[in-house]
Design a protein around this motif. Structure first.
Motif: not given
Length: 224
Positions: A78-106
């Motif tokens: 019961x005390x582990x509900x936060x683990x299942x919910x996940x976390x959110x970005x801190x308020x006011x956080x700024x930044x950038x992101x980039x990514x690569x995606x790949x689909x194949x072999x199922x």
């Protein structure tokens, strides 16, 4: 360079990387780090993969929004509900992101690199929450700690999430592996899940490839 709508693919994915823990590494010089280098991992995928990239752009707050669960969901422990919910970005956080995606072999693999205005908090729920079950509102699932690669000067985490629900009156199961690496104000995330393709059996996730992808992405981003 192709662009893939990243949030549509991983909004559900990255919020599940919230468990496991290890000691924080000493600060390192990350002056050469560049999130754009996460695009270089596309060369690790053969011609059987459909590869896309997302050039550096601002972080979409939805990317790390908490995972919604039905009201009244029950958690075990019961005390582990936060683990299942996940976390959110801190308020006011700024930044950038980039990514690569790949689909194949199922499988689908996504490697994301974040650079933020401050060090992101790394949850450590302890041994009691390394496996968390949840159920409610016709949804049930499990989040558990899995093996993650050891990388010098980097804190790594790994989780496996399974969610079962009903779609059109039929049972449906979703599965996702997440691997995360933190260093300085940088975070690299790799998600991996099986593709659901018509008239094809579901292929198990190649977790070794996902772990190797995390190591390769971190090396590229750090300039090593």
């Amino acid at each position: 360079m192709s662009r893939t709508p990243l949030v549509a693919l991983v909004c559900w994915a990255v919020v599940t990387v919230v468990v496991a823990g290890c000691s924080s590494p000493p600060p390192a010089d990350e002056s050469k780090a560049d999130i754009a280098k996460v695009l270089d991992v596309k060369s690790t995928f053969g011609p059987q993969f459909k590869v896309g990239t997302v050039a550096p752009t601002g972080i979409d707050p939805r990317l790390l929004a908490q995972q919604p669960l039905p009201p009244g969901a029950v958690f075990d422990p019961p005390e582990c509900s936060k683990v299942a919910l996940g976390t959110a970005l801190p308020q006011g956080l700024k930044g950038n992101m980039a990514a690569t995606t790949a689909e194949g072999d199922g499988n689908r693999f996504i490697a994301i690199a974040l650079e933020t205005s401050e060090v992101l908090p790394l949850p450590d729920p302890g041994d009691a929450c390394k496996k968390v079950a949840f159920a409610g509102g016709g949804v049930r699932g499990l989040v558990e700690v899995v093996e993650s690669p050891a990388i010098d000067g980097v804190t790594t985490l790994g989780t496996h999430r399974v969610v079962q629900t009903m779609v059109g009156g039929k049972p449906a199961t979703g599965e996702l592996y997440n691997y995360l690496a933190d260093f300085s104000t940088f975070r690299v995330i790799v998600t991996a899940n099986p593709l659901v393709e018509p008239n094809k059996p579901v292929v198990p996730v190649n977790t070794q490839r996902a772990r190797d992808l995390l190591s390769a992405a971190v090396k590229d981003v750090r300039g090593g």
